[in-house]
Design a protein around this motif. Structure first.
Motif, PDB file in Angstrom:
ATOM      1  N   TRP A 102      51.774  48.005  36.356  1.00  0.00           N
ATOM      2  CA  TRP A 102      50.408  47.541  36.630  1.00  0.00           C
ATOM      3  C   TRP A 102      49.424  48.352  35.789  1.00  0.00           C
ATOM      4  N   MET A 140      44.414  36.091  38.578  1.00  0.00           N
ATOM      5  CA  MET A 140      43.745  37.057  37.713  1.00  0.00           C
ATOM      6  C   MET A 140      42.434  36.491  37.199  1.00  0.00           C
ATOM      7  N   ALA A 165      41.530  46.880  36.342  1.00  0.00           N
ATOM      8  CA  ALA A 165      42.690  47.325  37.113  1.00  0.00           C
ATOM      9  C   ALA A 165      43.232  46.191  37.978  1.00  0.00           C
ATOM     10  N   PRO A 166      44.488  45.809  37.785  1.00  0.00           N
ATOM     11  CA  PRO A 166      45.032  44.666  38.527  1.00  0.00           C
ATOM     12  C   PRO A 166      45.393  45.012  39.973  1.00  0.00           C
ATOM     13  N   VAL A 167      45.532  46.286  40.266  1.00  0.00           N
ATOM     14  CA  VAL A 167      45.754  46.722  41.648  1.00  0.00           C
ATOM     15  C   VAL A 167      44.914  47.967  41.895  1.00  0.00           C
ATOM     16  N   PHE A 168      44.580  48.183  43.159  1.00  0.00           N
ATOM     17  CA  PHE A 168      43.654  49.273  43.456  1.00  0.00           C
ATOM     18  C   PHE A 168      44.235  50.630  43.088  1.00  0.00           C
ATOM     19  N   LEU A 179      49.509  46.927  32.381  1.00  0.00           N
ATOM     20  CA  LEU A 179      48.768  45.673  32.340  1.00  0.00           C
ATOM     21  C   LEU A 179      47.270  45.937  32.269  1.00  0.00           C
ATOM     22  N   SER A 213      36.329  45.407  37.089  1.00  0.00           N
ATOM     23  CA  SER A 213      37.354  46.351  36.676  1.00  0.00           C
ATOM     24  C   SER A 213      38.567  45.615  36.137  1.00  0.00           C
ATOM     25  N   ARG A 272      51.621  40.877  44.779  1.00  0.00           N
ATOM     26  CA  ARG A 272      52.120  42.245  44.881  1.00  0.00           C
ATOM     27  C   ARG A 272      53.273  42.343  45.862  1.00  0.00           C
ATOM     28  N   MET A 309      39.607  41.779  37.993  1.00  0.00           N
ATOM     29  CA  MET A 309      40.861  41.150  37.593  1.00  0.00           C
ATOM     30  C   MET A 309      42.003  41.617  38.495  1.00  0.00           C
ATOM     31  N   LYS A 310      41.859  41.331  39.758  1.00  0.00           N
ATOM     32  CA  LYS A 310      42.854  41.810  40.721  1.00  0.00           C
ATOM     33  C   LYS A 310      44.008  40.824  40.902  1.00  0.00           C
ATOM     34  N   LEU A 311      45.158  41.396  41.190  1.00  0.00           N
ATOM     35  CA  LEU A 311      46.278  40.578  41.636  1.00  0.00           C
ATOM     36  C   LEU A 311      46.130  40.359  43.134  1.00  0.00           C
ATOM     37  N   GLU A 331      50.376  32.540  41.429  1.00  0.00           N
ATOM     38  CA  GLU A 331      49.368  33.321  40.708  1.00  0.00           C
ATOM     39  C   GLU A 331      49.266  32.806  39.283  1.00  0.00           C
ATOM     40  N   SER A 332      48.033  32.680  38.809  1.00  0.00           N
ATOM     41  CA  SER A 332      47.818  32.233  37.441  1.00  0.00           C
ATOM     42  C   SER A 332      47.238  33.356  36.598  1.00  0.00           C
ATOM     43  N   SER A 333      47.591  33.359  35.336  1.00  0.00           N
ATOM     44  CA  SER A 333      47.068  34.389  34.445  1.00  0.00           C
ATOM     45  C   SER A 333      45.735  33.976  33.835  1.00  0.00           C
ATOM     46  N   ALA A 334      45.334  32.734  34.052  1.00  0.00           N
ATOM     47  CA  ALA A 334      44.092  32.244  33.457  1.00  0.00           C
ATOM     48  C   ALA A 334      42.892  32.970  34.055  1.00  0.00           C
ATOM     49  N   PHE A 338      52.397  39.735  28.741  1.00  0.00           N
ATOM     50  CA  PHE A 338      52.819  40.891  29.520  1.00  0.00           C
ATOM     51  C   PHE A 338      53.825  40.478  30.591  1.00  0.00           C
TER      52      PHE A 338
END
Lengths: 142, 142
Positions: free
Chosen positions: B113, B1, B88-91, B116, B86, A8, A1-3, A85-88, A123
């Motif tokens: 983050w 995401m 985690a949305p960012v490393f 989140l 994972s 960023r 679930m990365k951005l 960016e989508s949250s889906a 969020f």
DNA sequence: TTCATATCTACTTCTATATTATAGAGGGAT
DNA sequence: ATCCCTCTATAATATAGAAGTAGATATGAA
């Protein structure tokens, strides 16, 4: 679930702008240097931010980008949306592509992905640019 | 995401197993066919699920995969972890890689983050395999 | 007019994910 | 014993989307 880095970089750059003297345009090259991001890449991101009216720009010498509104009035969700960016968490929970999944009628999982998407949405809606621009005070130890 | 297909297939296949006769092994080829997923790909996913002891396997003719525990006791977070997804949305919010970001000392965004990530974690921790295996009753309209 | 800046469009590279491939190990049935 | 069915393991390839690069143009201040 990365951005994505686009997201960023967008948030970081917005914070960067907040920290610049109010009303004074910052050349994108300066922002890129401060943030350690390639100018050419940041250009594309800033065009989106500007089109979304989150920032303003001024051309020519002495020009650049600047913020003309209260950081407390800008939600992270707006920045996310501006850069695409989508949250889906899955494609099938966005309205347009629902029809494409042949399982949607009996899928018992989808409602939960929808819930997750909403949780993430909440969020991003609850955090402002101001929030992420100041030193974080951890109130809840959660 | 977005979630990866690995994660989605893992959850779907676990639900599939729940819907099979208890204790009776399902050949992976059957699961793949029912789920419309390539066998070769599903194999890799199931090995991870088995190593995480979420499912059991039986070799030879009449063999296959099966679940030997209550679906209510399996959290989505365990499935996620098993297949390597994972939250985690960012490393930089995972423990190991903190040291790699030169901005971590003064970064005002990172705590958010982290929040989140925790929010997403909580979701995965609060939903069980049983939940996503039954028809969803929307209690709260949120 | 010159230069510093933003803006636009298109292209290239990169990388993680997804998929395919190959080989092996274990076990039940005949 | 042999065969076939099934899982197990690892490697190789393909694909898609993200990330990054490039060139050309528009605008405005000095």
């Amino acid at each position: 679930m990365k951005l994505t880095t686009r997201t960023r970089y967008a948030v970081r750059s917005m914070v960067d702008l907040v920290n610049q003297p109010a009303g004074k345009p910052s050349p994108l090259s300066d922002i890129a240097q401060r943030q350690g991001v390639k100018l050419r890449y940041l250009e594309q991101i800033f065009i989106r931010l500007r089109r979304a009216k989150l920032i303003e720009s001024k051309k020519g010498p002495g020009g650049g980008y600047f913020i003309n509104q209260n950081p407390k009035s800008i939600k992270l969700s707006e920045i996310m949306k501006a850069v695409g960016e989508s949250s889906a968490p899955v494609f099938c929970v966005t309205r347009n592509s629902q029809k494409n999944c042949p399982r949607m009628i009996y899928c018992t999982i989808k409602p939960y992905w929808g819930k997750l998407g909403k949780t993430i949405d909440q969020f991003f809606d609850s955090v402002t640019l101001h929030d992420v621009s100041i030193k974080y005070d951890s109130i809840d130890p959660g």
